[in-house]
Design a protein around this motif. Structure first.
Motif, PDB file in Angstrom:
ATOM      1  N   ASP A 212       0.824  -1.209   0.000  1.00 15.81           N
ATOM      2  CA  ASP A 212       0.000   0.000   0.000  1.00 15.81           C
ATOM      3  C   ASP A 212       0.859   1.260   0.000  1.00 15.81           C
ATOM      4  O   ASP A 212       0.446   2.310   0.509  1.00 15.81           O
ATOM      5  N   GLY A 213       2.066   1.163  -0.565  1.00 12.40           N
ATOM      6  CA  GLY A 213       2.977   2.296  -0.599  1.00 12.40           C
ATOM      7  C   GLY A 213       3.805   2.289  -1.869  1.00 12.40           C
ATOM      8  O   GLY A 213       3.463   1.609  -2.858  1.00 12.40           O
ATOM      9  N   PRO A 214       4.911   3.009  -1.886  1.00 13.32           N
ATOM     10  CA  PRO A 214       5.741   3.096  -3.092  1.00 13.32           C
ATOM     11  C   PRO A 214       6.287   1.737  -3.528  1.00 13.32           C
ATOM     12  O   PRO A 214       6.835   0.989  -2.703  1.00 13.32           O
ATOM     13  N   GLN A 215       6.180   1.443  -4.787  1.00  7.78           N
ATOM     14  CA  GLN A 215       6.696   0.188  -5.350  1.00  7.78           C
ATOM     15  C   GLN A 215       8.085   0.453  -5.927  1.00  7.78           C
ATOM     16  O   GLN A 215       8.320   0.400  -7.137  1.00  7.78           O
ATOM     17  N   ALA A 216       9.026   0.717  -5.017  1.00  5.98           N
ATOM     18  CA  ALA A 216      10.355   1.167  -5.425  1.00  5.98           C
ATOM     19  C   ALA A 216      11.137   0.075  -6.152  1.00  5.98           C
ATOM     20  O   ALA A 216      11.815   0.338  -7.150  1.00  5.98           O
ATOM     21  N   GLU A 217      11.080  -1.147  -5.642  1.00  7.60           N
ATOM     22  CA  GLU A 217      11.824  -2.234  -6.291  1.00  7.60           C
ATOM     23  C   GLU A 217      11.315  -2.474  -7.706  1.00  7.60           C
ATOM     24  O   GLU A 217      12.111  -2.668  -8.638  1.00  7.60           O
ATOM     25  N   THR A 218      10.019  -2.453  -7.886  1.00  6.56           N
ATOM     26  CA  THR A 218       9.438  -2.629  -9.212  1.00  6.56           C
ATOM     27  C   THR A 218       9.897  -1.516 -10.154  1.00  6.56           C
ATOM     28  O   THR A 218      10.195  -1.765 -11.329  1.00  6.56           O
ATOM     29  N   PHE A 219       9.978  -0.297  -9.644  1.00  7.19           N
ATOM     30  CA  PHE A 219      10.424   0.819 -10.481  1.00  7.19           C
ATOM     31  C   PHE A 219      11.840   0.576 -10.984  1.00  7.19           C
ATOM     32  O   PHE A 219      12.117   0.722 -12.182  1.00  7.19           O
ATOM     33  N   PHE A 220      12.764   0.198 -10.082  1.00 12.75           N
ATOM     34  CA  PHE A 220      14.162   0.036 -10.477  1.00 12.75           C
ATOM     35  C   PHE A 220      14.387  -1.232 -11.288  1.00 12.75           C
ATOM     36  O   PHE A 220      15.216  -1.235 -12.211  1.00 12.75           O
ATOM     37  N   ALA A 221      13.697  -2.299 -10.967  1.00 14.26           N
ATOM     38  CA  ALA A 221      13.962  -3.576 -11.630  1.00 14.26           C
ATOM     39  C   ALA A 221      13.207  -3.737 -12.941  1.00 14.26           C
ATOM     40  O   ALA A 221      13.678  -4.445 -13.837  1.00 14.26           O
ATOM     41  N   GLU A 222      12.059  -3.093 -13.080  1.00 16.56           N
ATOM     42  CA  GLU A 222      11.245  -3.263 -14.283  1.00 16.56           C
ATOM     43  C   GLU A 222      11.111  -1.974 -15.087  1.00 16.56           C
ATOM     44  O   GLU A 222      11.481  -1.910 -16.263  1.00 16.56           O
ATOM     45  N   ASP A 223      10.564  -0.954 -14.451  1.00 12.88           N
ATOM     46  CA  ASP A 223      10.203   0.255 -15.188  1.00 12.88           C
ATOM     47  C   ASP A 223      11.404   1.007 -15.738  1.00 12.88           C
ATOM     48  O   ASP A 223      11.409   1.422 -16.904  1.00 12.88           O
ATOM     49  N   LEU A 224      12.408   1.212 -14.903  1.00 17.44           N
ATOM     50  CA  LEU A 224      13.534   2.040 -15.322  1.00 17.44           C
ATOM     51  C   LEU A 224      14.302   1.424 -16.488  1.00 17.44           C
ATOM     52  O   LEU A 224      14.524   2.102 -17.510  1.00 17.44           O
TER      53      LEU A 224
END
Length: 373
Positions: A212-224
């Protein structure tokens, strides 16, 4: 005047010097025991010490770039954070938007084909719903006709917490160092994607997907990686991608490399720690989820995850760093087919001076483990 600029530092130093001189000049006149004399001496001492403290703090920030602006210092950072509307906007589609350019600190920086270029961008994550500002260093070869058809390897470069992305090219000089390593024939040209691990400022997310908060790992591992590969001539495979960082960024780099071998072939942690921090800056990262907390413990993960063909680099010092014992534990627990390397200095603290000594060999190491398609 900007917080990191020379003018504010000069003004603070001049004010401190002036108050010091005034104290020497006026002290004899305030030598009495009257209330006015005591109040005058107290005011002079307090104002002089405060001015010296401010000047020293500004000098330290000027050298190490702990805070990039007054808003950052006062906790009012306006950098883009988490997007909560997943149905529309940049976060829904994903991508990179260039909002400016920065001239690299490198010879020939006036021409991209000679000195490269740094793009200031906003990266929008489709899977995570996060927007984050970053700086993309494109090496000179990226603009040269001889390499027009080349796809380059890329490295995500992360600061510590609460560092700013500007630290990476102003203080730690990653683009300049990469440029020098290539010219010396010790590294291949690589695209550097430089940003802070704090993608939901001012919170320190420790590169964790928070429930229920920032999906930081997903951002760095997938999105970026996906967004950068679609925008620049960068490969899409694990063999094309690495990640490096210092302190909190070092922990994140090793965590991403360990948990996402399908995305990153190599990861380097400079002065890294090996368990996610949990303190007032992070908030509740795990919400009582023991499995998530164990997963964020890199030493535990090395013992309980099937090893993959990843490469790790860890750094420490025999004197001056607090991570020596755990770094040795990390090295001991890496199992084949994974590989691990280390830089162990005789002495060196948790600071920019130490990391500047480690970055050149770390970039050479990274270059040797990534390939261009």
């Amino acid at each position: 005047m900007g917080l990191t600029g020379t003018p504010v530092l000069v003004v603070a130093a001049a004010l401190a010097s002036g108050l010091f001189a005034a104290t020497l000049l006026l002290w004899p006149r305030l030598a009495g025991r009257t209330a006015r004399a005591v109040a005058g001496r107290t005011a002079l001492l307090l104002s002089t010490q405060l001015a010296l403290f401010v000047a020293a703090g500004l000098l330290a920030n000027h050298s190490f770039l702990f805070y990039g602006s007054w808003a950052d210092l006062l906790g009012r950072e306006q950098e883009l954070g988490t997007v909560t509307d997943h149905g529309a906007g940049k976060g829904a589609s994903g991508g990179v938007v260039r909002i400016g350019t920065v001239r690299p600190d490198a010879p020939g920086a006036g021409r991209p084909a000679s000195g490269g270029r740094i793009d200031e961008v906003v990266v929008s994550g489709r899977a995570s719903g996060i927007d984050s500002r970053a700086y993309v260093y494109l090496p000179p070869e990226y603009f040269q006709q001889a390499h027009a058809g080349r796809t380059f390897p890329a490295v995500i470069v992360l600061t510590g917490y609460p560092g700013t992305a500007e630290n990476l090219f102003k203080g730690l000089r990653y683009p300049r160092t990469a440029h020098e390593r290539v010219r010396a024939g010790r590294a291949q040209p690589m695209v550097l994607v430089m940003l802070r691990p704090t993608v939901a400022p001012p919170r320190d997310t420790e590169c964790v997907d928070v429930r229920d908060g920032p999906q930081a790992e997903t951002f760095f591992a997938e999105d970026l990686p996906r967004a950068v590969s679609r925008t620049y001539r960068v490969g899409e495979h694990a063999r094309n991608w690495g990640v490096i960082g210092n302190s909190t960024g070092g922990y994140c780099a090793l965590k991403l490399g360990l948990h996402h071998p399908e995305r990153f072939a190599a990861s380097a942690g400079l002065s890294a720690y090996y368990r996610a921090a949990e303190d007032p800056t992070t908030g509740d990262l795990f919400h009582g989820d023991r499995a998530a907390r164990r997963r964020a413990d890199l030493l535990w993960s090395l013992d309980h995850r099937p090893p993959a063909a990843s490469s790790f680099l860890v750094t420490t010092s025999r004197q001056g760093e607090g991570n020596l014992r755990e770094t040795r534990e990390f090295i001991d627990r890496v199992r084949a087919p994974a590989r691990v390397s280390s830089i162990v200095l005789d002495s060196g603290g948790h600071n920019f001076t130490t990391w500047r000594r480690e970055i050149p060999p770390a970039l050479e190491w990274m270059s040797g483990r990534l390939t261009a398609d």
